[in-house]
Write an enzyme that holds these catalytic residues in place. Structure first.
Site, PDB file in Angstrom:
ATOM      1  N   GLY A 213       0.838  -1.205   0.000  1.00  0.00           N
ATOM      2  CA  GLY A 213       0.000   0.000   0.000  1.00  0.00           C
ATOM      3  C   GLY A 213       0.859   1.236   0.000  1.00  0.00           C
ATOM      4  O   GLY A 213       2.069   1.159  -0.241  1.00  0.00           O
ATOM      5  N   ASN A 214       0.241   2.374   0.235  1.00  0.00           N
ATOM      6  CA  ASN A 214       1.015   3.603   0.381  1.00  0.00           C
ATOM      7  C   ASN A 214       0.401   4.444   1.488  1.00  0.00           C
ATOM      8  O   ASN A 214      -0.644   4.097   2.031  1.00  0.00           O
ATOM      9  CB  ASN A 214       1.109   4.357  -0.948  1.00  0.00           C
ATOM     10  CG  ASN A 214      -0.252   4.783  -1.451  1.00  0.00           C
ATOM     11  OD1 ASN A 214      -0.913   5.621  -0.853  1.00  0.00           O
ATOM     12  ND2 ASN A 214      -0.698   4.175  -2.551  1.00  0.00           N
ATOM     13  N   ARG A 215       1.063   5.549   1.831  1.00  0.00           N
ATOM     14  CA  ARG A 215       0.660   6.286   3.027  1.00  0.00           C
ATOM     15  C   ARG A 215      -0.386   7.370   2.776  1.00  0.00           C
ATOM     16  O   ARG A 215      -0.606   8.220   3.628  1.00  0.00           O
ATOM     17  CB  ARG A 215       1.904   6.858   3.700  1.00  0.00           C
ATOM     18  CG  ARG A 215       2.705   5.752   4.357  1.00  0.00           C
ATOM     19  CD  ARG A 215       3.788   6.282   5.252  1.00  0.00           C
ATOM     20  NE  ARG A 215       4.982   6.609   4.491  1.00  0.00           N
ATOM     21  CZ  ARG A 215       5.710   7.689   4.660  1.00  0.00           C
ATOM     22  NH1 ARG A 215       5.356   8.584   5.562  1.00  0.00           N
ATOM     23  NH2 ARG A 215       6.784   7.893   3.940  1.00  0.00           N
TER      24      ARG A 215
END
Ligand code: CTP
Length: 407
Positions: A213-215
């Protein structure tokens, strides 16, 4: 702020009905005229006399009201109130009332008025979390949103049941602001427009418990969705996993993967006048998703190699399908050669303009309330902004779209 406005309140049978007398008082204090209709169940929670005293008007609690009511001509009372009101607020709206309105049932003063008013109707649901989350309730609400009813989302908090969850009637201030916004035609420059906004990250599963995922927090996309709805647009928000509350009057579609976001965007984009892609879509996903948890002991060496494959570029696809009158806006997250890279994306994705931001800049970090952006337009013009709140960035984006004025 509500001076001269005529507000019709429909109260249904929920414990949150106790919040309505102070709300009537607030509306009156702001200069509005208030009339109230109630269901029989609502009178179990709150006495009509209290509301009559505060609103200084007679209260309808029966489909066949007492003929002695002077203001309301008994047999045509619903027509009288229906043409009188500038806005109707149904609060608290129970799951039962929401279901009845969705199906056009008119069997009590509140449901009758929901069918017969000629003004905007705001519905403020309040109920137990399980009733709120029940697919039947959500399906009914989705129908009502599509028909133009304004849904004021309930808040998360302590409920009458003692449980904590979503379902609380918002406080007086929020209800009042919501009503003011609906009535405020001055900033309704997106009235009648359909806007599709994407937000948040995507999660690409490695196995049933792990993902890449990413932030991204979703804050930028949610701010755009909220501001667009406040300016009168019918907003669909396709969001990856995010803890943010759904803004009022926004239809939220939740997805997890880039593939799911792609499918939803394709489904909704052709009906949209404007598409704003603020989501941080994963560019790569595991080529294979294990259908069982990957066990450490099954990996003989110290390294686990994941083979990644590119996801579909949603915006590029939408750019190819773009209709003549549609406005397409993208974001570009760049840390190097910012302008050059963003201009390439603007052209490759066939956008009207692109919002460029560098997460390494002070005040532009992922998850922050502020952003530092530049707009790069199709005609080659550039606008460079100082640090702004994401709400302000959202309104600047909408101002540019409004100026394009295609319809
Ligand atoms: N985007 C998209 N689909 C993807 C990746 C990105 O629709 N699979 C959209 C984003 O929502 C954003 C724009 O494309 O509006 C640019 O995203 P960005 O991550 O900055 O650029 P990429 O095109 O992914 O290229 P790179 O990551 O190499 O910079």
């Amino acid at each position: 702020m509500l001076r001269g406005k005529k507000i019709l309140i429909g109260i249904t049978g929920g414990i949150a009905a106790y919040k309505i007398p102070p709300l009537v008082r607030e509306f009156k204090k702001q200069g509005a005229a208030v009339k109230v209709v109630m269901t029989k169940a609502a009178t179990e929670f709150i006495n009509p006399n209290t509301l009559a005293a505060l609103s200084e008007n007679e209260i309808v609690t029966d489909t066949f009201p007492d003929a002695s009511l002077s203001v309301i001509k008994s047999e045509t009372w619903h027509i009288h109130l229906g043409t009188w009101a500038d806005i109707m607020l149904i609060a608290p709206a129970t799951a039962n009332t929401i279901a009845k309105i969705a199906y056009g049932i008119a069997d009590n003063p509140v449901t009758i008025m929901a069918l017969s008013v000629r003004c905007p109707v705001a519905i403020s649901p309040a109920m137990d979390t399980y009733m709120w989350e029940n697919p039947a309730t959500q399906e009914n609400l989705s129908k009502l949103r599509q028909r133009g009813y304004r849904i004021i989302n309930p808040e998360v908090g302590e409920l009458a049941s003692g449980l904590t969850g979503k379902g609380r009637l918002p406080e007086i201030k929020k209800l009042t602001t919501s009503i003011q916004k609906i009535l405020d035609k001055a900033h309704q420059d997106f009235s009648g427009k359909k806007i599709l906004v994407t937000a948040g990250p995507t999660y690409e599963p490695i196995d049933p418990v792990r993902y890449i995922g990413n932030r991204s927090s979703g804050k930028m996309g949610f701010a755009i969705a909220r501001c667009a709805a406040e300016r009168g647009a019918k907003v669909t928000l396709i969001s990856g996993p995010s803890n943010l509350e759904t803004p009022n009057f926004v239809e939220r579609i939740e997805i997890e993967t880039a593939e799911e976001m792609y499918n939803q965007c394709i489904k909704h984009s052709s009906k949209s006048d404007v598409v704003i892609m603020a989501a941080a879509v994963a560019d790569f996903k595991p080529e294979i998703t294990a259908n069982r948890k990957i066990k450490k002991e099954d990996i003989v060496s110290n390294n686990l190699t994941l083979k990644l494959t590119k996801t579909k570029d949603i915006l590029e696809t939408l750019g190819k399908k773009k209709k003549k009158h549609q406005v397409l806006v993208g974001f570009a997250l760049e840390t190097d050669n910012e302008i050059e890279n963003a201009v390439k994306k603007l052209n490759r994705k066939n956008l009207d303009f692109i919002v460029m931001n560098n997460p390494l800049k002070n005040g532009a970090g992922i998850g922050s309330h502020t952003n530092v952006v530049s707009f790069l337009h199709k005609n080659g013009t550039k606008e460079i902004f100082n640090k702004m709140l994401k709400d302000d960035v959202a309104n600047q984006i909408l101002n540019r779209i409004s100026k394009l004025n295609r319809s």
